[in-house]
Motif scaffolding. Structure first.
Motif, PDB file in Angstrom:
ATOM      1  N   PRO A   1       1.505   4.091 -13.528  1.00  0.00           N
ATOM      2  CA  PRO A   1       0.595   5.222 -12.956  1.00  0.00           C
ATOM      3  C   PRO A   1       0.447   5.047 -11.234  1.00  0.00           C
ATOM      4  CG  PRO A   1      -0.507   3.592 -14.366  1.00  0.00           C
ATOM      5  CD  PRO A   1       0.880   3.229 -14.372  1.00  0.00           C
ATOM      6  N   LEU A   2       0.627   3.815 -11.051  1.00  0.00           N
ATOM      7  CA  LEU A   2       0.247   3.798  -9.561  1.00  0.00           C
ATOM      8  C   LEU A   2       1.327   4.421  -8.694  1.00  0.00           C
ATOM      9  CD1 LEU A   2      -0.855   2.377  -6.884  1.00  0.00           C
ATOM     10  CD2 LEU A   2       0.320   0.460  -7.480  1.00  0.00           C
ATOM     11  N   ILE A   3       2.609   4.492  -8.963  1.00  0.00           N
ATOM     12  CA  ILE A   3       3.703   5.181  -8.506  1.00  0.00           C
ATOM     13  C   ILE A   3       3.759   6.740  -8.624  1.00  0.00           C
ATOM     14  CG2 ILE A   3       6.142   5.531  -8.623  1.00  0.00           C
ATOM     15  CD1 ILE A   3       6.503   2.427  -9.064  1.00  0.00           C
ATOM     16  N   LEU A   4       3.038   6.995  -9.786  1.00  0.00           N
ATOM     17  CA  LEU A   4       2.918   8.268 -10.127  1.00  0.00           C
ATOM     18  C   LEU A   4       1.888   9.254  -9.347  1.00  0.00           C
ATOM     19  CD1 LEU A   4       3.289   8.686 -14.135  1.00  0.00           C
ATOM     20  CD2 LEU A   4       4.944   9.512 -12.505  1.00  0.00           C
ATOM     21  N   LYS A   5       0.749   8.363  -8.936  1.00  0.00           N
ATOM     22  CA  LYS A   5      -0.323   8.551  -8.037  1.00  0.00           C
ATOM     23  C   LYS A   5       0.401   8.678  -6.553  1.00  0.00           C
ATOM     24  CE  LYS A   5      -4.496   7.062  -5.976  1.00  0.00           C
ATOM     25  NZ  LYS A   5      -5.451   6.135  -6.265  1.00  0.00           N
ATOM     26  N   PHE A   6       1.184   7.831  -6.167  1.00  0.00           N
ATOM     27  CA  PHE A   6       1.870   7.937  -4.986  1.00  0.00           C
ATOM     28  C   PHE A   6       2.424   9.366  -4.721  1.00  0.00           C
ATOM     29  CE2 PHE A   6       5.225   7.338  -2.041  1.00  0.00           C
ATOM     30  CZ  PHE A   6       4.604   6.624  -1.098  1.00  0.00           C
ATOM     31  N   PHE A   7       3.189   9.887  -6.110  1.00  0.00           N
ATOM     32  CA  PHE A   7       3.969  10.934  -5.776  1.00  0.00           C
ATOM     33  C   PHE A   7       2.975  12.256  -6.119  1.00  0.00           C
ATOM     34  CE2 PHE A   7       7.746   8.127  -6.122  1.00  0.00           C
ATOM     35  CZ  PHE A   7       8.396   8.785  -5.254  1.00  0.00           C
ATOM     36  N   ASN A   8       1.906  12.054  -6.636  1.00  0.00           N
ATOM     37  CA  ASN A   8       0.975  13.257  -6.715  1.00  0.00           C
ATOM     38  C   ASN A   8       0.422  13.687  -5.490  1.00  0.00           C
ATOM     39  OD1 ASN A   8      -0.214  15.189  -8.322  1.00  0.00           O
ATOM     40  ND2 ASN A   8      -2.099  13.635  -8.806  1.00  0.00           N
ATOM     41  N   GLN A   9       1.023  13.997  -4.395  1.00  0.00           N
ATOM     42  CA  GLN A   9       0.797  14.628  -3.114  1.00  0.00           C
ATOM     43  C   GLN A   9       1.898  15.572  -2.758  1.00  0.00           C
ATOM     44  OE1 GLN A   9       1.574  11.914   0.227  1.00  0.00           O
ATOM     45  NE2 GLN A   9       2.631  10.629  -1.048  1.00  0.00           N
ATOM     46  N   ASN A  10       1.794  16.267  -1.498  1.00  0.00           N
ATOM     47  CA  ASN A  10       2.774  17.116  -1.104  1.00  0.00           C
ATOM     48  C   ASN A  10       3.841  16.282  -0.188  1.00  0.00           C
ATOM     49  OD1 ASN A  10       4.382  18.674   0.568  1.00  0.00           O
ATOM     50  ND2 ASN A  10       2.434  20.019   1.683  1.00  0.00           N
TER      51      ASN A  10
ATOM     52  N   LEU B   1      -0.069  -2.336  -2.416  1.00  0.00           N
ATOM     53  CA  LEU B   1       0.639  -0.872  -2.395  1.00  0.00           C
ATOM     54  C   LEU B   1      -0.422   0.175  -2.816  1.00  0.00           C
ATOM     55  CD1 LEU B   1       3.229   0.643  -2.489  1.00  0.00           C
ATOM     56  CD2 LEU B   1       3.505   0.116  -4.866  1.00  0.00           C
ATOM     57  N   LEU B   2      -1.525  -0.159  -3.599  1.00  0.00           N
ATOM     58  CA  LEU B   2      -2.420   0.846  -3.737  1.00  0.00           C
ATOM     59  C   LEU B   2      -3.349   1.046  -2.445  1.00  0.00           C
ATOM     60  CD1 LEU B   2      -4.020   2.459  -6.073  1.00  0.00           C
ATOM     61  CD2 LEU B   2      -5.322   0.369  -6.297  1.00  0.00           C
ATOM     62  N   ALA B   3      -3.733   0.092  -1.860  1.00  0.00           N
ATOM     63  CA  ALA B   3      -4.537   0.240  -0.662  1.00  0.00           C
ATOM     64  C   ALA B   3      -3.687   1.085   0.418  1.00  0.00           C
ATOM     65  CB  ALA B   3      -4.729  -1.184   0.031  1.00  0.00           C
ATOM     66  N   ALA B   4      -2.293   0.828   0.631  1.00  0.00           N
ATOM     67  CA  ALA B   4      -1.509   1.580   1.626  1.00  0.00           C
ATOM     68  C   ALA B   4      -1.200   2.975   1.209  1.00  0.00           C
ATOM     69  CB  ALA B   4      -0.260   0.797   1.891  1.00  0.00           C
ATOM     70  N   ALA B   5      -1.273   3.478  -0.146  1.00  0.00           N
ATOM     71  CA  ALA B   5      -0.986   4.611  -0.713  1.00  0.00           C
ATOM     72  C   ALA B   5      -1.478   5.883   0.150  1.00  0.00           C
ATOM     73  CB  ALA B   5      -0.858   4.692  -2.130  1.00  0.00           C
ATOM     74  N   PRO B   6      -0.889   6.918   0.479  1.00  0.00           N
ATOM     75  CA  PRO B   6      -1.599   7.935   1.140  1.00  0.00           C
ATOM     76  C   PRO B   6      -2.583   8.570   0.185  1.00  0.00           C
ATOM     77  CG  PRO B   6       0.459   8.652   0.762  1.00  0.00           C
ATOM     78  CD  PRO B   6       0.508   7.140   0.366  1.00  0.00           C
ATOM     79  N   THR B   7      -2.449   8.489  -1.029  1.00  0.00           N
ATOM     80  CA  THR B   7      -3.379   9.325  -1.876  1.00  0.00           C
ATOM     81  C   THR B   7      -4.378   8.471  -2.119  1.00  0.00           C
ATOM     82  OG1 THR B   7      -1.850   8.543  -3.673  1.00  0.00           O
ATOM     83  CG2 THR B   7      -1.465  10.768  -3.036  1.00  0.00           C
TER      84      THR B   7
END
Length: 822
Positions: free
Chosen positions: A595-604, A512-518
């Motif tokens: 924090p991984l999910i929060l990082k995912f949402f920390n984008q436009n 999931l971390l590797a595929a996250a756009p952020t």
């Protein structure tokens, strides 16, 4: 637990204090301008949440655009073999018996030892599963023949044969070692695996989806297939466990050529098929409550959420820039006013006036986004005072979307009633009566009315009954006897996963971390693009654009599969037994899922949801039926005409639901949301005008509002109003004012350790082979004790001589002492 000890890397762009590291100067302005333009006129999204997308979309996502030439290859291998058998006739012209005969011939050919011949036969079977598209004129025909052929293939036992071949490929050490040594892995390294997984995915997904015109034998086959996949029939374990093993093997870098997207899609659909989707889960919950003689659910949550309408999003970022500049100019002069607690000061600034401009807090220095770990002494005085009178309301055209009445029935837990009575007794009588919720002697009449109202809305969950039952079984193991555990698919899967559960969870989060756009590309990160990169890299701009779209789409599909899989596991295990859910949750929390999910949402997030990473003319089955038009840079840039990307919105909702599952009723995890400054990240997600997504964002904001400080609540009245309208009420939950904020110290380790202790007791009682060791009969016979075979470690014989020297020869033995009388 320190961040360094956790398995999955923590947020890259949060610093040590949890503050978001912001880009400098002009970049901020550009980002906010883009965000502003995308959100100014954000329309309502006509999105219907479900177990999965439409069948055609789910089938097309199985293939990457790089695999497109292989459709013709499958057809050629099939026709080459079929021509000698059919003598000029087409597959669609054969009778069912003739088709069965030919499939039996293919099944025999799968047994040959030559790998190349096996691959050709597997490609021919894949062509049948894809719907013999060369003999079809429309996409509907392709899907019709695909469905017909797949039920035929299943009936002839193809799936079991494919499973044996898949096990052989997984254990193929030669392929693994050559892939590990390769500097760059491409599609060619996973050809056999991709063909096998594609056939299996088509079979699982097609059989899973029920249609109105299914024949009775197909319905029977569906139930049989579902039971087979969920039972430990394949090598003594469910099929999903084999796929989990593939995931962990890939993430440990032992098999970097595994086509992870196909594995994850097949794993998700297998779990969805065997355990059941969200509507089946709702029915199972109703059945479980009936068996436990609990009152029925107050409402069907799926129907309530579908009936909801989205609220208007927060303001555009352009207005925010002006507002922030004004705040910075007048900060010093206004600071004393913020600290005043008079109602006049509160009413002076109408909370609804300019609330759009204050609705976003991008600036970590701003008081709105600052999260107050400790309440200011002056603010403590404010907290004790009664809530201020409601401000004058604007005409409720924009904000009030619901009819009269709230969408959810309020709920109260037993412990909430106990806490209320304990407080009341302390106040009016001066002593408490423990857990007694019936005795109201000495309490004033209004308290009687309050208790009556609370009891009317009392809700007892299945989890509470399970925890109570578990406590009884631990206290009285002999008198209550053995617990009868129902062998449900969820139970079988949990028992299989339990020994390596943490590895499975960590592997999924790494992917999931590797595929996250952020996520930023790192040298030590996992290469998830092995099944999308071609052997020869693109040389023209058009090819590069096409590959770029393919890579982004590939990552989005991986996020979709993992988020849906994790959510399904959490929901089904929670219904099966709450402690099974808790152990998976704890592994997720310890592996940094929050924090991984929060990082995912920390984008436009608006850009992510409206992303157009798809090329419609290359999607299956469109690409195999219609003539391929010439692709141009303009047509690739244009993408499709959809208002939003279904899979990305689906993934976002799933991740928010997972975050809700992890933090619900967990004080220490809620505080993690506060520490990681999730409020501004989550508030940006409210820009998406989709009711279900907004609901889960508001739930996450609600549980932390009391810790965000009075100033945050004043500045975000529109969000507070939305929480009141859309989220279920707990009658004595002081979420909006935070009066009991000092009563709950934050001790993460103590809470998690207590929970872990309960989980381990449950697992050892129910699954430990040597359970009830204290009550087992003791063997006193010398012969039988000495005759028992003792399991020794593998390396024991290497150190046996050293052991003899240390434990036997070097120990002085007083032989004379044996001869003396005692």
């Amino acid at each position: 637990m320190q961040a360094e000890d956790m398995e999955v890397p923590i947020i890259n762009n949060l610093n040590d204090n949890g503050d978001r590291q912001r880009p400098k100067g002009k970049d901020v302005f550009k980002d906010q301008q883009k965000e502003s333009e995308s959100s100014m006129e954000s329309p309502n999204l006509e999105f219907e949440y479900g177990d999965s997308d439409m069948l055609t979309a789910e089938l097309s996502e199985l293939y990457s655009y790089t695999e497109e030439p292989e459709f013709a290859l499958n057809r050629d291998y099939f026709e080459e073999d079929f021509r000698s058998h059919a003598r000029g006739r087409r597959w669609t012209e054969l009778t069912v018996d003739e088709q069965r005969t030919y499939i039996m011939r293919l099944l025999d050919a799968l047994e040959v030892t030559d790998r190349d011949k096996r691959l050709k036969v597997a490609r021919a079977i894949l062509y049948l599963a894809q719907g013999v598209f060369d003999e079809c004129d429309t996409e509907v025909d392709v899907l019709h023949w695909s469905r017909h052929n797949i039920f035929l293939l299943y009936d002839m036992g193809i799936f079991t044969a494919l499973l044996e071949l898949l096990s052989m490929e997984i254990d193929n050490s030669q392929a693994c070692s050559s892939a590990v040594r390769k500097p760059a892995i491409s599609l060619a390294d996973s050809t056999e695996l991709r063909v096998l997984l594609s056939i299996m995915y088509l079979m699982v997904e097609t059989v899973r989806v029920q249609t109105e015109d299914d024949r009775p034998e197909w319905r029977a086959a569906r139930e049989t297939f579902k039971n087979e996949l969920g039972s430990p029939l394949y090598n003594g374990e469910p099929f999903a466990l084999l796929l989990f093993t593939m995931v962990t093997k890939f993430c440990s870098m032992n098999a970097p050529h595994f086509p992870m997207k196909k594995v994850l899609l097949l794993l998700w659909k297998t779990v969805l098929f065997t355990l059941g989707g969200f509507e089946e889960l709702q029915q199972m919950k109703v059945g479980a409550r009936e068996r436990l003689t609990l009152p029925p659910l107050p409402e069907d949550s799926i129907k309530v959420v579908r009936a909801m309408r989205a609220a208007s999003p927060p303001a555009s970022a352009m207005e925010l820039i002006e507002q922030q500049q004004q705040q910075k100019r007048g900060r010093r002069s206004r600071r004393p006013l913020v600290k005043q607690d008079s109602l006049d000061t509160y009413n002076e600034r109408d909370p609804f006036k300019n609330d759009d401009a204050r609705d976003e807090e991008d600036d970590p220095e701003d008081t709105d986004s600052g999260i107050e770990g400790e309440v200011d002494p002056l603010d403590r005085d404010v907290i004790i005072q009664p809530p201020p009178p409601p401000p004058p309301l604007r005409p409720p055209t924009e904000r009030v979307n619901f009819p009269i009445g709230l969408p959810w029935a309020p709920k109260v837990r037993e412990k909430d009633i106990e806490h209320f009575l304990e407080t009341s007794r302390n106040k009016f009588i001066g002593f408490t009566l423990g857990n007694d919720t019936e005795t109201l002697v000495g309490l004033p009449r209004p308290i009687h009315e309050s208790v009556k109202t609370l009891k009317q809305h009392k809700y007892v969950s299945v989890s509470e009954i399970q925890i109570k039952r578990e406590e009884e079984l631990l206290q009285c193991p002999l008198s209550l006897g053995e617990e009868e555990v129902e062998e449900t698919p969820a139970e079988i899967l949990y028992v299989g996963m339990l020994p390596n559960l943490s590895q499975y969870v960590i592997a999924l989060l790494k992917l999931l971390l590797a595929a996250a756009p952020t996520s930023k590309a790192k040298t030590d990160s996992i290469n998830i693009l092995a099944d999308v990169l071609p052997e020869e890299m693109p040389i023209t701009v058009l090819q590069s654009m096409k590959l770029g779209i393919d890579v982004n789409r590939h990552k989005e599909i991986i996020v979709k599969a993992i988020s849906a899989l994790l959510l399904l596991l959490l929901k089904h295990l929670k219904l099966n037994h709450v402690y099974q859910f808790e152990i998976v949750s704890q592994h997720l929390v310890f592996a940094n899922c929050i924090p991984l999910i929060l990082k995912f949402f920390n984008q436009n997030i608006m850009s992510y949801i409206s992303a157009k990473n798809s090329i419609c003319v290359l999607d299956f089955p469109h690409c195999v039926v219609h003539e391929m038009p010439e692709l141009t840079a303009e047509s690739l840039e244009a993408g499709d005409n959809n208002q939003f990307c279904w899979r990305n919105l689906f993934s976002c909702i799933n991740l928010l639901r997972i975050l809700n599952k992890l933090t619900k009723w967990k004080h220490s995890r809620t505080m993690m949301l506060v520490v990681f400054k999730s409020a501004p990240i989550l508030k940006r997600a409210l820009k998406v005008k989709q009711a279900m997504m907004q609901l889960y964002v508001l739930k996450l904001l609600k549980i932390q509002t009391k810790y965000l400080g009075r100033q945050w609540r004043k500045s975000n009245m529109k969000t507070m109003s939305a929480i009141y309208q859309k989220v279920r009420h707990r009658l004595n939950d002081d979420w909006a004012y935070g009066n009991d904020i000092d009563a709950r110290p934050w001790d993460f380790q103590a809470e998690e350790c207590a929970l872990r202790e309960s989980i381990e007791k449950f697992n050892s009682r129910r699954y430990d082979k040597n359970k009830n060791g204290d009550f087992a009969p003791v063997d006193n016979c010398l012969q039988s004790v000495l005759g028992q075979r003792v399991e020794l470690p593998e390396d024991f014989h290497y150190s046996y001589e050293m052991w003899l020297e240390r434990e036997v020869f070097s120990q002085p033995i007083q032989w004379e002492g044996l001869l003396q009388n005692p």
